[in-house]
Design an enzyme around this catalytic site. Structure first.
Site, short mmCIF file in Angstrom:
data_model
loop_
_atom_site.label_atom_id
_atom_site.label_comp_id
_atom_site.label_asym_id
_atom_site.label_seq_id
_atom_site.Cartn_x
_atom_site.Cartn_y
_atom_site.Cartn_z
CE LYS A 100 -3.58 -2.34 2.32
NZ LYS A 100 -4.85 -2.19 3.50
NE ARG A 174 -6.70 -13.95 3.63
CZ ARG A 174 -6.85 -12.51 3.52
NH1 ARG A 174 -6.70 -11.67 2.70
NH2 ARG A 174 -7.96 -12.30 4.74
CB THR A 180 -7.54 -6.38 9.17
OG1 THR A 180 -8.05 -7.30 8.01
CG2 THR A 180 -7.76 -4.92 8.52
NE ARG A 191 -2.31 -6.53 6.62
CZ ARG A 191 -3.37 -7.36 6.06
NH1 ARG A 191 -3.91 -7.96 6.69
NH2 ARG A 191 -3.78 -6.74 4.77
CG ASN A 201 -3.62 -3.06 6.55
OD1 ASN A 201 -3.40 -2.64 5.58
ND2 ASN A 201 -4.55 -3.78 7.10
CG HIS A 204 -5.31 -6.46 -0.46
ND1 HIS A 204 -6.21 -6.46 0.09
CD2 HIS A 204 -5.41 -7.26 -1.61
CE1 HIS A 204 -7.27 -7.22 -0.44
NE2 HIS A 204 -6.83 -7.59 -1.35
#
Length: 381
Positions: A100, A174, A180, A191, A201, A204
């Site tokens: 991000k 993941r 999250t 994260r 965070n 993605h």
């Protein structure tokens, strides 16, 4: 997992035969137990190279699409035998990962984290995404009242898209991302280490293999002959830096990106990963032909795996970017760099004059031309 004691890995290759002016189909056998190789001509039923140890050849270099140098024989790897594919690519998947809009100084740390977790990066570039892309990416949270805020955040800044390959890559990515909310993410997850809050965070991850495939196509694919997400290169007031294939194998890509991004003088305006053909490598390095004795080997190494092209700019536009960036890279010979500029990129990550971590533009007038060669000419090849 790769079985290091597997008897041999077999690859189907092509080699240009200068005597017949034709491509010759060969078989390369690699024996991981003692790092030895054998080249067989299946049509003639003879050994072109009898089994012999070849320490410079690493298993990570043996990937479809790469060129390997076996005693000056340049073999293009077309495919691998089914048994080899089963062992080397067991449960392998591709997933889409997106870094991000985080500070550029964090990019290197994130890339290092990804590679240390066992992912192979096979595609990478920076870009800007639009609202439609973001809506597709976050369709699983479409009912959340945070969706407009998320969409605004990821579309106003620059992102980096990655194709990551690993066994069960979708779930694995993941898992290493963490939950999250960075505060509740497990210790050691991406994260938890670098995230600020639920919005910022870091990165993605896709939920399903189908979603990952769709987003990879949207980020790296084409529509009507044009890239859906264009390259960010401006081709102005810049210099070119190529992170060489051995750096990918050594796992030092993130460290080099971090060194450039945390320098007070420079920033990376465009980044993309390329596979370079031998003809393109010779064209790109043509200025060194007949000048540097290492010319042929320089060309070969650039084709031995993925390389990463960077457009680098100076924070101060009045500074000569080409000359200043060469100081950060250090002299071509890493041994000389370690003596004179021990903190330079080549001193820290170079091995020898061929495997010297990076190529950087030599002449001031060539900065824009070299960036253009990768981000414009090779991009359309």
């Amino acid at each position: 997992m790769v079985n290091d004691y597997f008897d041999k890995y077999t690859f189907l290759c092509e080699m240009f035969d200068e005597e017949t002016d034709d491509m010759r189909e060969l078989v390369l056998n690699f024996y991981p137990f003692d790092n030895s190789v054998q080249i067989v001509d299946p049509k003639k039923g003879v050994n072109l190279v009898k089994r012999v140890q070849l320490p410079p050849l690493k298993q990570e270099m043996l990937q479809v699409g790469n060129i390997v140098n076996v005693f000056s024989k340049l073999l293009y790897i077309k495919d691998c035998a089914p048994a080899t594919r089963k062992i080397l690519c067991q449960n392998d998947q591709s997933t889409f990962a997106m870094i991000k809009p985080v500070p550029p100084s964090a990019h290197g740390k994130i890339i290092t984290f990804i590679m240390k977790k066992g992912f192979r990066i096979v595609r990478m570039k920076n870009g800007k995404i639009d609202k439609d892309f973001a809506m597709d990416l976050y369709q699983n949270v479409a009912s959340s009242n945070m969706l407009p805020i998320i969409i605004n955040y990821v579309t106003t800044g620059e992102v980096i898209g990655l194709e990551l390959v690993a066994p069960n890559a979708v779930k694995k990515w993941r898992d290493v991302l963490g939950t999250t909310d960075p505060e509740t993410a497990a210790p050691g997850t991406l994260r938890r280490l670098y995230g600020e809050n639920k919005l910022k965070n870091v990165a993605h991850g896709c939920v399903t293999l189908e979603e990952a495939s769709r987003m990879l196509d949207k980020f790296f694919g084409y529509e009507n002959g044009l890239r859906r997400i264009p390259f960010r290169a401006t081709l102005k007031n810049c210099t070119c830096c190529i992170i060489k294939p051995h750096v990918m194998i050594d796992g030092n890509v993130g460290a080099i990106l971090e060194q450039i991004a945390t320098s007070s003088n420079f920033y990376i305006s465009a980044i993309a990963m390329f596979s370079v053909k031998i003809s393109n490598a010779k064209e790109f390095y043509e200025v060194y032909k007949g000048v540097l004795p290492e010319y042929e080997n320089m060309c070969i190494h650039l084709t031995e795996g993925k390389c990463i092209a960077l457009e680098v700019k100076c924070n101060n536009p009045s500074v000569n970017c080409v000359c200043e960036f060469r100081k950060l890279c250090g002299p071509r010979d890493p041994d000389l760099s370690r003596q004179l500029y021990p903190d330079s990129i080549r001193a820290l990550y170079g091995k020898n004059i061929i495997h010297n971590a990076v190529h950087c533009t030599d002449l001031q007038e060539d900065g824009e031309l070299e960036v253009e060669y990768f981000f414009k000419l090779l991009a359309n090849d």
